[in-house]
Design a protein around this motif. Structure first.
Motif, PDB file in Angstrom:
ATOM      1  N   GLU A  50      27.377 -29.358 -14.308  1.00  0.00           N
ATOM      2  CA  GLU A  50      28.399 -28.382 -14.677  1.00  0.00           C
ATOM      3  C   GLU A  50      28.109 -27.090 -13.913  1.00  0.00           C
ATOM      4  N   HIS A  51      29.072 -26.677 -13.111  1.00  0.00           N
ATOM      5  CA  HIS A  51      28.943 -25.445 -12.343  1.00  0.00           C
ATOM      6  C   HIS A  51      30.267 -24.689 -12.386  1.00  0.00           C
ATOM      7  N   HIS A  52      30.182 -23.376 -12.321  1.00  0.00           N
ATOM      8  CA  HIS A  52      31.380 -22.545 -12.399  1.00  0.00           C
ATOM      9  C   HIS A  52      31.496 -21.607 -11.209  1.00  0.00           C
ATOM     10  N   ASN A  53      30.881 -21.983 -10.111  1.00  0.00           N
ATOM     11  CA  ASN A  53      30.917 -21.128  -8.938  1.00  0.00           C
ATOM     12  C   ASN A  53      30.890 -21.981  -7.675  1.00  0.00           C
ATOM     13  N   PRO A  54      31.530 -21.515  -6.598  1.00  0.00           N
ATOM     14  CA  PRO A  54      31.426 -22.224  -5.317  1.00  0.00           C
ATOM     15  C   PRO A  54      29.967 -22.261  -4.870  1.00  0.00           C
TER      16      PRO A  54
ATOM     17  N   LEU B 198      21.671 -30.997 -22.197  1.00  0.00           N
ATOM     18  CA  LEU B 198      21.858 -29.565 -22.356  1.00  0.00           C
ATOM     19  C   LEU B 198      20.877 -28.795 -21.482  1.00  0.00           C
ATOM     20  N   GLY B 199      21.361 -27.698 -20.913  1.00  0.00           N
ATOM     21  CA  GLY B 199      20.502 -26.850 -20.107  1.00  0.00           C
ATOM     22  C   GLY B 199      21.012 -25.428 -20.093  1.00  0.00           C
ATOM     23  N   ARG B 200      20.204 -24.532 -19.558  1.00  0.00           N
ATOM     24  CA  ARG B 200      20.545 -23.113 -19.565  1.00  0.00           C
ATOM     25  C   ARG B 200      21.316 -22.695 -18.329  1.00  0.00           C
ATOM     26  N   GLY B 201      21.203 -23.453 -17.246  1.00  0.00           N
ATOM     27  CA  GLY B 201      21.795 -23.026 -15.992  1.00  0.00           C
ATOM     28  C   GLY B 201      20.897 -22.012 -15.296  1.00  0.00           C
ATOM     29  N   ASN B 202      20.951 -21.981 -13.973  1.00  0.00           N
ATOM     30  CA  ASN B 202      20.057 -21.101 -13.220  1.00  0.00           C
ATOM     31  C   ASN B 202      20.821 -20.166 -12.287  1.00  0.00           C
ATOM     32  N   THR B 203      22.103 -19.956 -12.579  1.00  0.00           N
ATOM     33  CA  THR B 203      22.916 -19.051 -11.767  1.00  0.00           C
ATOM     34  C   THR B 203      23.228 -17.814 -12.587  1.00  0.00           C
ATOM     35  N   GLY B 204      22.556 -16.725 -12.288  1.00  0.00           N
ATOM     36  CA  GLY B 204      22.659 -15.518 -13.090  1.00  0.00           C
ATOM     37  C   GLY B 204      24.065 -14.992 -13.301  1.00  0.00           C
ATOM     38  N   PRO B 205      24.932 -14.913 -12.271  1.00  0.00           N
ATOM     39  CA  PRO B 205      26.261 -14.330 -12.459  1.00  0.00           C
ATOM     40  C   PRO B 205      27.150 -15.079 -13.438  1.00  0.00           C
ATOM     41  N   VAL B 206      26.826 -16.355 -13.727  1.00  0.00           N
ATOM     42  CA  VAL B 206      27.672 -17.123 -14.643  1.00  0.00           C
ATOM     43  C   VAL B 206      27.665 -16.515 -16.041  1.00  0.00           C
ATOM     44  N   TYR B 207      26.575 -15.966 -16.465  1.00  0.00           N
ATOM     45  CA  TYR B 207      26.451 -15.464 -17.835  1.00  0.00           C
ATOM     46  C   TYR B 207      27.501 -14.404 -18.157  1.00  0.00           C
ATOM     47  N   PRO B 208      27.638 -13.339 -17.388  1.00  0.00           N
ATOM     48  CA  PRO B 208      28.669 -12.357 -17.729  1.00  0.00           C
ATOM     49  C   PRO B 208      30.091 -12.889 -17.583  1.00  0.00           C
ATOM     50  N   TRP B 209      30.307 -13.896 -16.730  1.00  0.00           N
ATOM     51  CA  TRP B 209      31.641 -14.481 -16.647  1.00  0.00           C
ATOM     52  C   TRP B 209      32.100 -15.023 -17.995  1.00  0.00           C
ATOM     53  N   PHE B 210      31.149 -15.453 -18.807  1.00  0.00           N
ATOM     54  CA  PHE B 210      31.473 -16.002 -20.122  1.00  0.00           C
ATOM     55  C   PHE B 210      31.025 -15.076 -21.246  1.00  0.00           C
TER      56      PHE B 210
END
Length: 365
Positions: A49-53, A110-122
């Protein structure tokens, strides 16, 4: 033991031709890869699951629901579902629906994700990643297990008298794996609840993976879920195969050198020596994969990454043919040798339903 593949869904130009696939092509290729995995006899297909190019799998349940409609047997899962930035209510709903549509052929990692900018997007703060993980997972478990949920936490608005719809299939939630590359707290969380622990096992040496899995196994036993060797462990890894090992190295090198995840760093040879990456013949993949048991013990699920870094669909499908015909049958046979009878297989919906009904059967008898 289950064998399968996972994808991170990157849209990357083929470094040998310069051609960049469209997002539509990449998504449809992922479906073709999943169907091929079932065709060649693999057990599991997983999407990230990714939310960025440059990644496209921003809606795993949509993708897996579409794949479920075109497959019959293969287990569908994620690698990863973001427990930090997704609302646990929506996770519970989406995977309950997918569970019904697939007749139970679904679990999730389940995981936390390692792309910092995703957090403020949500609307989240990456500095709260671990507290978010714990609180959101506690709520997710309750949503799947309790008819009416009242909840108040630090990171979301309260719930009052909430009932999940639809309820989990047969009253049994999807099995949960907790995925991590480097975070001991995630191994602790998995052990506390008796869930599965999935070590990504791509970027780090064997000593690191060994330490993480040992911690999980020890804490699994500590919490009373069974003996340490009964803990549910999964591993990742990446392979590239050709009948001749030098052909595999020569063909894969430009893809490795330009990979968005680990390109432009150590050489292919250095990376292969220090991590589980295996580029070579089917026998080399078999030998290296069997060596994983030397440092993690008997485990339940092995997933391979085979479609990263711009590899064309034709090449990926050839990889699956080689895995299905020459690698996985041997791994099944070899991993079964000496495996203790008390070590469980990978959980499935059927096995979870049977386990849930066992107390009723014992009470009735």
């Amino acid at each position: 033991m289950q064998f399968g593949i996972f994808t991170v869904g990157d849209v990357t130009a083929d470094p040998t031709t310069g051609r960049m696939p469209t997002e539509a092509e990449r998504i449809k290729a992922t479906v073709a890869i999943a169907k091929k995995a079932e065709e060649v006899g693999l057990d599991v297909f997983a999407t990230g699951e990714h939310h960025n190019p440059p990644f496209v799998p921003s809606s795993p349940t949509t993708l897996l629901g579409y794949i479920a409609a075109q497959t019959e047997r293969i287990q569908l899962t994620t690698a990863t579902t973001l427990i930090t930035t997704n609302d646990p209510v929506k996770i519970a709903e989406d995977y309950s629906v997918l569970q019904h549509l697939s007749d139970g052929r679904v679990d999730l990692m389940l995981g936390r994700g390692n792309t910092g900018p995703v957090y403020p997007w949500f609307g989240k703060d990456i500095r709260a990643a671990l507290p978010l993980t714990v609180e959101n997972y506690q709520l997710l478990r309750r949503l799947w297990r309790e008819e009416v949920v009242d909840f108040s936490g630090e990171h979301r608005t309260p719930l009052h008298g909430f009932t999940l719809a639809p309820r989990p299939l047969d009253g049994v939630p999807p099995f949960v794996w907790h995925g991590s590359i480097r975070t001991p707290e995630i191994a602790e969380l998995a052990a506390h609840f008796g869930d599965g622990f999935f070590a990504n096992h791509i970027f780090w040496p064997a000593s690191h993976t060994k330490a993480m899995v040992q911690l999980y196994r020890q804490r699994f036993e500590h919490y009373g879920h069974g003996a340490a060797d009964q803990a549910i462990v999964g591993l990742g890894g990446q392979v590239f195969l050709r009948p001749n090992s030098q052909d595999a190295v020569n063909e894969f090198r430009p893809y490795f050198d330009n990979a968005p995840v680990y390109g432009h760093g150590p050489s292919l040879e250095e990376f292969s020596e220090q991590t589980p990456l295996t580029v070579g013949s089917p026998q080399q993949v078999i030998d290296k994969t069997l060596s994983f048991r030397d440092y993690v013990g008997d485990y339940q699920r092995q997933l391979f990454l085979v479609d990263h870094a711009g590899l064309p669909l034709k090449t990926v499908l050839e990889q699956l043919d080689l895995l299905g015909e020459h690698v996985v049958p041997v791994l099944r046979k070899e991993f079964a040798i000496g495996r203790p009878a008390h070590v469980p297989g990978a959980p499935t919906h059927q096995s979870l339903v049977e386990a849930a009904r066992q107390p009723e059967i014992q009470e009735a008898s």
